[in-house]
Design an enzyme around this catalytic site. Structure first.
Site, short mmCIF file in Angstrom:
data_model
loop_
_atom_site.label_atom_id
_atom_site.label_comp_id
_atom_site.label_asym_id
_atom_site.label_seq_id
_atom_site.Cartn_x
_atom_site.Cartn_y
_atom_site.Cartn_z
N GLU A 92 0.82 -1.22 0.00
CA GLU A 92 0.00 0.00 0.00
C GLU A 92 0.86 1.27 0.00
O GLU A 92 0.80 2.09 0.93
CB GLU A 92 -0.95 -0.01 1.21
CG GLU A 92 -1.97 -1.12 1.17
CD GLU A 92 -2.94 -1.10 2.34
OE1 GLU A 92 -4.02 -1.68 2.23
OE2 GLU A 92 -2.60 -0.49 3.39
N GLU B 220 -6.75 -7.90 -0.53
CA GLU B 220 -7.22 -7.83 0.86
C GLU B 220 -8.69 -7.45 0.89
O GLU B 220 -9.16 -6.65 0.07
CB GLU B 220 -6.43 -6.79 1.67
CG GLU B 220 -5.00 -7.13 1.96
CD GLU B 220 -4.34 -6.08 2.86
OE1 GLU B 220 -5.08 -5.38 3.60
OE2 GLU B 220 -3.11 -5.95 2.82
#
EC number: 3.2.1.23
Length: 667
Positions: A148, A307
């Protein structure tokens, strides 16, 4: 896309947080839910390299061995997203300096300076050690770089690198002064070392990315930071490919989307796109659908849902439980829009740290007779049945919505008219029109090929870079259909206004010019008259002068009552619509009834009964219809699907769809 060999079902697993004797039991539980993959080693740098140059892979070796023995597919992280404490102590320049000009200390994550040569060197050495060690393990199916990416840096390293970046772009300070219009407020510079980063001590204020004096400076800095982080990714990927040229490489994109990282620029370097999805409890279903369509459209290929949450998340202000059936519906929504994996954070719930109350496959109770685990096992069974059929299938869209990060940045830097300019919300107004009609839609960038589409919609195309106007004109002139709106065609790539009236270089194709723009204040309603009915509008009202365009709607209130609000212009073989105000949903729906009819764009199903319906097409041409009830209310399956087979169960399609019900149908 480098094709995955099977549909991955799994997620983030952190065995380094648990005693070794528990790992085999964990894997046994995962298998009970038909989980077949695990993402590991995302934040393990401190364990792998406890001191500089002293590596310890003993624990990771055992984890990899146990997962391999269990025939799990492994998504292997490079562990570079969070740095060990010794690095901060030994190399203070590694720590990023934030927007408030504060140098970070050891802690959290996203805490590195992307232009630190020490970080680059140490991260590269770790990745080299990792890949050399595991390159021959065939159970590693994806390399997962960092995690991320985000967290812009404003340190001296970045300032010096930014000056070089600008010198390469503008060549001379005179060129830079002209591009940034630096005669404003005595900002003219005479030497490259007079350029300072745009943090709160200088030319910007408010929330990061929201307010600026010199937009050219601020936008260029966001471009530079996105590119700096991308260079880190490229560095790690180059090392991986040197030793393992075949295994696909990715990094997980995230956010709504993440404003600070230009994913369209990054997409070319990803072997496969991956995305972390965490919709809030109150987010409408079309918002998540938009983000999935964006991820799929980045490479026009299936993506990885890297995710998601089995139930609650830990970091949102309010995190209700996912209701019975809701988890399956939200996971299949990603698959319906192009995901070839379903992966969770986390596989086993942590006992400490900020994510200890984030839901997991193995919860704190460590039981398998819970509601959530039973639902996860049921989902696993369905994916095991249907995954081979779904894997690699694609979405074909004839409608595209334009989304562009430079417009994202520049639009929200606008100082004036109204403070309520929100780029993503403006885009979603238009995406919703196609979502609710079950019309497949790609989310494309300004550099993508428009000719593949029957209809291209470019809301709030505020920044029109050089050559884009010609591209739009050519598309429409050759028979394309184009929609744009208020706040479009206003500035160039340096955020300087086009003279001669708005929408600047789009005046020709739209056949109008805008004299003024009125801000609609909170609580005020402006009426628009269209087809004999009044509709509410807000935010902005353009005062439009038609040149060649015909008028489709007029304002019905304020001093500009009777003047055009919406126009349509024939241009060559195609048409261009200009929407000069933010019509509320009912009015926009009425307008798009007309536009969709005129352009001949077709819905997958007309009588959708408020169900979300998408289609993926397999390599051999078989059509898979994903029918999702994204609500807790009962819905009725459209009659079109009578007699179809549900590949999740092997049974005939059922007519009555209870709340959160899902069917994947083929004829």
């Amino acid at each position: 896309m480098t094709q995955l060999s099977r549909f991955l079902y799994g997620g983030d697993y952190n065995p380094d947080q648990w005693p070794e004797e528990t790992w085999s039991k964990d894997i046994h539980v995962f298998k009970k839910a038909d989980i077949n993959s695990a993402t590991i080693n995302i934040f393990s740098w401190a364990l792998l390299e406890p001191r500089e140059g002293k590596y310890n892979f003993s624990k990771l070796d055992k984890v990899v061995q146990q997962l391999s023995d269990a025939n799990f597919d492994i998504v292997m992280g490079t562990a570079t997203a969070a740095m060990p404490a010794w690095m901060f102590k030994k190399y203070p320049d590694i720590a990023r300096v934030d927007y408030q000009d504060r140098r970070h200390v050891f802690g959290q994550r996203h805490n590195f300076c992307p232009n630190s040569s020490n970080y680059q060197r140490l991260a590269g050495e770790l990745v080299k050690q990792l890949v050399e060690r595991y390159k021959d393990n065939k159970h590693i199916v994806v390399w997962h770089i960092n995690n991320e990416y985000g967290g812009n840096c404003y340190c001296e390293n970045c300032q010096n690198a930014f000056r070089k970046w600008l010198k390469n772009k503008y060549k001379t300070v005179e060129g830079l002064n002209k591009a940034w219009n630096m005669n404003v407020w005595s900002h003219t510079i005479y030497d490259w070392d007079e350029i300072v980063v745009p943090n709160e001590l200088g030319d910007v204020w408010g929330i990061e990315g929201s307010e600026t004096i010199v937009a050219g400076l601020s936008i260029d800095y966001l471009r530079f930071q996105s590119e700096s982080m991308q260079n880190l990714f490229k560095m790690e990927k180059k090392i991986i490919k040197k030793y393992d040229p075949e295994t696909p490489v990715t990094t997980n994109f995230h956010g709504l989307p993440n404003k600070m990282v230009d994913y369209q620029k990054w997409a070319k370097g990803q072997d496969i796109i991956s995305y972390d999805s965490y919709p809030t409890y109150d987010a409408p279903a079309y918002k998540a659908a938009f983000l999935y369509d964006l991820m799929r459209s980045l490479k026009h290929q299936p993506f990885m849902l890297m995710e998601s949450a089995p139930s609650q998340v830990n970091w949102q202000p309010y995190s209700p439980l996912k209701r019975p059936g809701q988890m399956e519906a939200t996971e299949f929504q990603a698959v319906a829009h192009g995901a070839d994996t379903v992966q969770f954070f986390q596989l086993k719930q942590a006992v400490g740290g900020s994510e200890k109350f984030h839901s997991a496959v193995i919860a704190h109770s460590q039981r398998t007779d819970t509601r959530v685990f039973k639902e996860l096992a049921d989902l696993g069974k369905k994916l095991k049945n249907a995954g081979p059929t779904i894997l690699g299938s694609k979405t074909k869209a004839k409608v595209a919505i334009v989304f562009d990060w430079s417009n994202f940045w520049s639009y929200e830097y606008v100082d004036g008219i109204t403070q309520d300019l929100n780029y993503v919300d403006s885009i979603l107004d238009y995406y919703r029109q196609f979502y609710e009609r079950n019309i497949p839609t790609d989310i494309i960038g300004v550099d993508d090929d428009f000719s593949n589409y029957d209809l291209v919609v470019a809301p709030v195309l505020y920044m029109v870079k050089h050559g884009l106007d010609k591209k739009i004109n050519d598309y429409v002139e050759n028979g394309g259909n184009f929609v744009t709106t208020y706040m479009s065609g206003m500035v160039n790539s340096s955020d300087n206004v086009y003279l001669g009236g708005y929408p600047g270089p789009l005046k020709e194709v739209t056949g109008i010019w805008v004299e003024e723009s009125d801000a609609v204040v909170p609580g005020q309603k402006i009426k628009v008259l269209m087809n004999g009915k009044d509709y509410d509008t807000g935010l902005i009202c353009n005062l439009i002068h038609p040149n060649d365009a015909k008028i489709l709607a007029t304002y019905a209130s304020e001093f500009y009552a009777g003047t055009p609000a919406v126009t349509e212009n024939q241009y060559g073989k195609g048409r261009a619509w200009y929407i000069g105000t933010r019509l509320e949903h009912q009015g926009l729906t009425q307008l798009f009834n007309h536009i969709i009819f005129e352009t001949g764009v077709e819905s997958l199903v007309c009588d959708s009964h408020k169900l979300e319906i998408t289609k993926r097409v397999t390599e051999d041409g078989k059509e898979l219809y994903f029918v999702l009830n994204m609500s807790n209310e009962e819905r009725t399956l459209p009659s079109k699907f009578t007699g179809y087979e549900d590949i999740l169960t092997g049974e005939k399609a059922h007519k009555d769809m209870k709340g959160w019900d899902v069917q994947v149908l083929r004829n």
